[in-house]
Design an enzyme around this catalytic site. Sequence first.
Site, PDB file in Angstrom:
ATOM      1  N   THR A 199       0.818  -1.328   0.042  1.00 43.63           N
ATOM      2  CA  THR A 199      -0.115  -0.124   0.005  1.00 43.63           C
ATOM      3  C   THR A 199       0.840   1.202  -0.119  1.00 43.63           C
ATOM      4  OG1 THR A 199      -1.235   1.404   1.500  1.00 43.63           O
ATOM      5  CG2 THR A 199      -0.365  -0.376   2.709  1.00 43.63           C
ATOM      6  N   ASP A 200       0.331   2.441  -0.432  1.00 39.51           N
ATOM      7  CA  ASP A 200       1.032   3.722  -0.433  1.00 39.51           C
ATOM      8  C   ASP A 200       1.168   4.149   0.923  1.00 39.51           C
ATOM      9  OD1 ASP A 200      -1.658   4.463   0.035  1.00 39.51           O
ATOM     10  OD2 ASP A 200      -1.868   5.746  -1.723  1.00 39.51           O
ATOM     11  N   GLU A 201       0.268   3.491   1.965  1.00 42.85           N
ATOM     12  CA  GLU A 201       0.408   3.914   3.295  1.00 42.85           C
ATOM     13  C   GLU A 201       1.657   3.729   4.009  1.00 42.85           C
ATOM     14  OE1 GLU A 201      -2.719   3.667   5.941  1.00 42.85           O
ATOM     15  OE2 GLU A 201      -4.295   3.859   4.300  1.00 42.85           O
ATOM     16  N   TYR A 211      -2.082  -0.186  10.914  1.00 37.43           N
ATOM     17  CA  TYR A 211      -2.086  -0.893   9.657  1.00 37.43           C
ATOM     18  C   TYR A 211      -0.959  -0.820   8.905  1.00 37.43           C
ATOM     19  CZ  TYR A 211      -3.555  -1.469   4.719  1.00 37.43           C
ATOM     20  OH  TYR A 211      -3.345  -1.518   3.470  1.00 37.43           O
ATOM     21  N   LYS A 244       1.837  -3.739   7.553  1.00 33.75           N
ATOM     22  CA  LYS A 244       1.966  -3.732   6.030  1.00 33.75           C
ATOM     23  C   LYS A 244       3.646  -3.516   5.670  1.00 33.75           C
ATOM     24  CE  LYS A 244      -0.427  -4.479   2.889  1.00 33.75           C
ATOM     25  NZ  LYS A 244      -0.807  -6.052   2.501  1.00 33.75           N
TER      26      LYS A 244
HETATM   27  P1  NAD Z   1     -10.113  -6.629   2.068  1.00 33.01           P
HETATM   28  O1  NAD Z   1     -10.364  -6.385   3.717  1.00 33.01           O
HETATM   29  O2  NAD Z   1     -11.516  -6.283   1.352  1.00 33.01           O
HETATM   30  O3  NAD Z   1      -9.898  -8.248   2.037  1.00 33.01           O
HETATM   31  C1  NAD Z   1      -8.976  -9.005   3.019  1.00 33.01           C
HETATM   32  C2  NAD Z   1      -9.204 -10.409   2.487  1.00 33.01           C
HETATM   33  O4  NAD Z   1      -8.153 -11.384   3.145  1.00 33.01           O
HETATM   34  C3  NAD Z   1     -10.583 -11.050   2.781  1.00 33.01           C
HETATM   35  O5  NAD Z   1     -11.218 -11.833   1.910  1.00 33.01           O
HETATM   36  C4  NAD Z   1     -10.123 -11.939   4.336  1.00 33.01           C
HETATM   37  O6  NAD Z   1     -11.212 -12.869   4.409  1.00 33.01           O
HETATM   38  C5  NAD Z   1      -8.721 -12.307   3.883  1.00 33.01           C
HETATM   39  N1  NAD Z   1      -7.998 -12.715   4.826  1.00 33.01           N
HETATM   40  C6  NAD Z   1      -7.662 -11.825   6.135  1.00 33.01           C
HETATM   41  N2  NAD Z   1      -6.878 -12.447   7.009  1.00 33.01           N
HETATM   42  C7  NAD Z   1      -6.465 -13.659   6.478  1.00 33.01           C
HETATM   43  C8  NAD Z   1      -5.612 -14.654   6.733  1.00 33.01           C
HETATM   44  N3  NAD Z   1      -4.897 -14.447   8.077  1.00 33.01           N
HETATM   45  N4  NAD Z   1      -5.208 -15.659   5.892  1.00 33.01           N
HETATM   46  C9  NAD Z   1      -6.120 -15.675   4.851  1.00 33.01           C
HETATM   47  N5  NAD Z   1      -6.950 -14.749   4.385  1.00 33.01           N
HETATM   48  C10 NAD Z   1      -7.161 -13.713   5.272  1.00 33.01           C
HETATM   49  O7  NAD Z   1      -8.998  -5.959   1.591  1.00 33.01           O
HETATM   50  P2  NAD Z   1      -8.672  -5.164   0.057  1.00 33.01           P
HETATM   51  O8  NAD Z   1      -9.157  -3.690   0.501  1.00 33.01           O
HETATM   52  O9  NAD Z   1      -9.248  -5.938  -0.770  1.00 33.01           O
HETATM   53  O10 NAD Z   1      -7.073  -5.205   0.120  1.00 33.01           O
HETATM   54  C11 NAD Z   1      -6.315  -6.220  -0.456  1.00 33.01           C
HETATM   55  C12 NAD Z   1      -5.139  -5.994  -0.164  1.00 33.01           C
HETATM   56  O11 NAD Z   1      -4.373  -4.894  -0.868  1.00 33.01           O
HETATM   57  C13 NAD Z   1      -4.474  -5.804   1.042  1.00 33.01           C
HETATM   58  O12 NAD Z   1      -3.164  -6.464   1.370  1.00 33.01           O
HETATM   59  C14 NAD Z   1      -4.381  -4.171   1.358  1.00 33.01           C
HETATM   60  O13 NAD Z   1      -3.376  -4.070   2.309  1.00 33.01           O
HETATM   61  C15 NAD Z   1      -3.973  -4.057   0.025  1.00 33.01           C
HETATM   62  N6  NAD Z   1      -4.309  -2.795  -0.340  1.00 33.01           N
HETATM   63  C16 NAD Z   1      -5.715  -2.292  -0.217  1.00 33.01           C
HETATM   64  C17 NAD Z   1      -6.254  -1.172  -0.870  1.00 33.01           C
HETATM   65  C18 NAD Z   1      -7.674  -0.601  -0.529  1.00 33.01           C
HETATM   66  O14 NAD Z   1      -7.738   0.667  -0.901  1.00 33.01           O
HETATM   67  N7  NAD Z   1      -8.416  -1.124  -0.142  1.00 33.01           N
HETATM   68  C19 NAD Z   1      -5.180  -0.117  -1.456  1.00 33.01           C
HETATM   69  C20 NAD Z   1      -3.659  -0.554  -1.242  1.00 33.01           C
HETATM   70  C21 NAD Z   1      -3.595  -1.879  -0.839  1.00 33.01           C
HETATM   71  O1  DAU Z   2      -3.854   4.299   0.377  1.00 29.19           O
HETATM   72  C1  DAU Z   2      -4.396   2.784   0.443  1.00 29.19           C
HETATM   73  C2  DAU Z   2      -5.028   2.320   1.547  1.00 29.19           C
HETATM   74  O2  DAU Z   2      -6.324   2.889   1.382  1.00 29.19           O
HETATM   75  C3  DAU Z   2      -5.020   0.962   1.576  1.00 29.19           C
HETATM   76  O3  DAU Z   2      -3.869   0.309   2.121  1.00 29.19           O
HETATM   77  C4  DAU Z   2      -6.176   0.455   2.858  1.00 29.19           C
HETATM   78  O4  DAU Z   2      -6.343  -0.811   3.115  1.00 29.19           O
HETATM   79  C5  DAU Z   2      -7.534   1.117   2.503  1.00 29.19           C
HETATM   80  O5  DAU Z   2      -8.133   1.004   3.532  1.00 29.19           O
HETATM   81  C6  DAU Z   2      -7.287   2.830   2.411  1.00 29.19           C
HETATM   82  O6  DAU Z   2      -7.157   3.288   3.565  1.00 29.19           O
HETATM   83  P1  DAU Z   2      -7.570   4.872   3.948  1.00 29.19           P
HETATM   84  O7  DAU Z   2      -7.526   5.001   5.619  1.00 29.19           O
HETATM   85  O8  DAU Z   2      -7.255   5.905   3.185  1.00 29.19           O
HETATM   86  O9  DAU Z   2      -9.282   4.452   3.532  1.00 29.19           O
HETATM   87  P2  DAU Z   2     -10.461   4.641   4.185  1.00 29.19           P
HETATM   88  O10 DAU Z   2     -11.571   4.371   3.064  1.00 29.19           O
HETATM   89  O11 DAU Z   2     -10.653   4.147   5.628  1.00 29.19           O
HETATM   90  O12 DAU Z   2     -10.713   6.308   4.162  1.00 29.19           O
HETATM   91  C7  DAU Z   2     -10.198   7.050   3.207  1.00 29.19           C
HETATM   92  C8  DAU Z   2     -10.393   8.504   3.777  1.00 29.19           C
HETATM   93  O13 DAU Z   2     -11.625   8.741   4.227  1.00 29.19           O
HETATM   94  C9  DAU Z   2      -9.275   8.823   4.875  1.00 29.19           C
HETATM   95  O14 DAU Z   2      -8.921  10.059   4.772  1.00 29.19           O
HETATM   96  C10 DAU Z   2     -10.278   8.719   6.059  1.00 29.19           C
HETATM   97  C11 DAU Z   2     -11.690   9.338   5.335  1.00 29.19           C
HETATM   98  N1  DAU Z   2     -12.575   8.710   6.218  1.00 29.19           N
HETATM   99  C12 DAU Z   2     -12.832   7.515   6.383  1.00 29.19           C
HETATM  100  C13 DAU Z   2     -14.175   6.684   6.841  1.00 29.19           C
HETATM  101  C14 DAU Z   2     -14.124   5.195   7.015  1.00 29.19           C
HETATM  102  C15 DAU Z   2     -13.759   9.617   6.707  1.00 29.19           C
HETATM  103  O15 DAU Z   2     -13.547  10.811   6.784  1.00 29.19           O
HETATM  104  N2  DAU Z   2     -14.870   8.866   7.404  1.00 29.19           N
HETATM  105  C16 DAU Z   2     -15.071   7.664   7.290  1.00 29.19           C
HETATM  106  O16 DAU Z   2     -16.021   7.331   7.946  1.00 29.19           O
END
Ligand code: NAD
Ligand code: DAU
Length: 342
Positions: free
Chosen positions: A126-128, A150, A154
């Site tokens: 992740t970019d985080e 988190y 990561k």
């Molecule tokens: P998500 O929370 O929707 O899904 C996570 C999945 O992993 C689920 O299906 C869960 O059951 C499975 N899981 C969790 N713990 C596990 C374990 N111990 N063993 C096997 N399976 C397990 O997540 P997402 O938003 O699809 O993110 C997927 C990946 O991409 C993550 O690694 C996250 O860090 C990364 N990522 C997410 C975002 C975003 O914006 N959502 C952006 C950049 C990177």
């Molecule tokens: O940048 C990549 C990341 O993006 C991933 O690695 C994470 O898995 C994914 O959850 C996401 O993280 P963020 O914290 O940026 O996403 P989130 O949707 O939780 O929040 C997006 C922005 O909105 C952030 O600035 C927080 C804000 N927010 C979020 C929630 C849930 C609100 O203002 N209100 C809310 O209720």
Amino acid sequence: MKNILVTGGAGFIGSAFVRHMVQTYPHYTIVVFDKLTYAGNLDNLLPVHDEPNYRFVRGDIADAQAVRRALEEYQIDAIVNFAAESHVDRSIMNSHAFLETDVIGVYVLLEQARQLGIKRFHQVSTDEVYGWIAEGAFKETDPLQPNNPYSAAKAGGEMMVRAYHVTHGMHTTVTRGSNTYGPYQYPEKMMSLFITEAIDDRPLPVYGDGKQVRDWLYVDDHARAIDLVLHVGAPGEVYNVGGENEHHNIDVTRRILRLLGKPESLIRFVADRPGHDRRYALDCTKIKALGWQRNDDFESLLAQTVAWYRQNEWWWRKIKTGEYLEYYKQQYAQRLAEAKSQ
Ligand code: NAD
Ligand code: DAU
């Protein structure tokens, strides 16, 4: 490559990747390995359920025996690891599961892959991990300065991937993706939470002043980037994957309301997230040099996303029960009670 293990393939981005791979590569077998935590959902995989090159195994990436069994049974050549605890707010409430899956789980996968001589290991990061940046954009060579449990977890997992490449010569690659949006996103993330809450005329809790900036990447673009890096990424390399599409949270919130024809009076400014990163931005020169391009039409992709949640209430209404409601209460009840309207 013939047989690919996709860990976390029942989640939001993992399932988009699986749907893409099953259809694009009918000669590969795509094996999903997923613990099915609260965020894992087999409904996300219904579109590929009957495809002959798709398999599902329920298991935990931190369970070495279960991982080994799956790697051996399906003669896996490559692992793509999406499995993670992924929600920042939950990591602030309790970090334990984040360390178990996002650090120990990655180590267990790497070690089993090393012992069995698996040819490729791709880590979805992740970019985080960079922390936040006031101006400009992060390059892959910038230092990692994660700010919440988190992103710290990561970053820890990613460092193990690096170590297995340098120490054991494993063919690893890493992508660092930005905020991803689209269909099948568990409705705890801002985008899917706000769309589904607004459909029900419920308040939208915007943290702090809403001026934080996120770089929005469409889920299918993210999936294609991982496919590309898996196939042609250089060993040991890291690739940024950004949407190059920065918006203030409050602007995204207003767009969602406009698309749904809902009033801005639903907006509530609530207590901020502790340690809230102000802005993310990525320099994507390196992955573009491999031939990747993102779709830059945010307006229409956001409209399609909103339409999907409107048309697929069957998918999210059954999630918004039980554990979800407990989490919602813990995260938002007090915040909303003390909220300011816009
Ligand atoms: P998500 O929370 O929707 O899904 C996570 C999945 O992993 C689920 O299906 C869960 O059951 C499975 N899981 C969790 N713990 C596990 C374990 N111990 N063993 C096997 N399976 C397990 O997540 P997402 O938003 O699809 O993110 C997927 C990946 O991409 C993550 O690694 C996250 O860090 C990364 N990522 C997410 C975002 C975003 O914006 N959502 C952006 C950049 C990177
Ligand atoms: O940048 C990549 C990341 O993006 C991933 O690695 C994470 O898995 C994914 O959850 C996401 O993280 P963020 O914290 O940026 O996403 P989130 O949707 O939780 O929040 C997006 C922005 O909105 C952030 O600035 C927080 C804000 N927010 C979020 C929630 C849930 C609100 O203002 N209100 C809310 O209720």
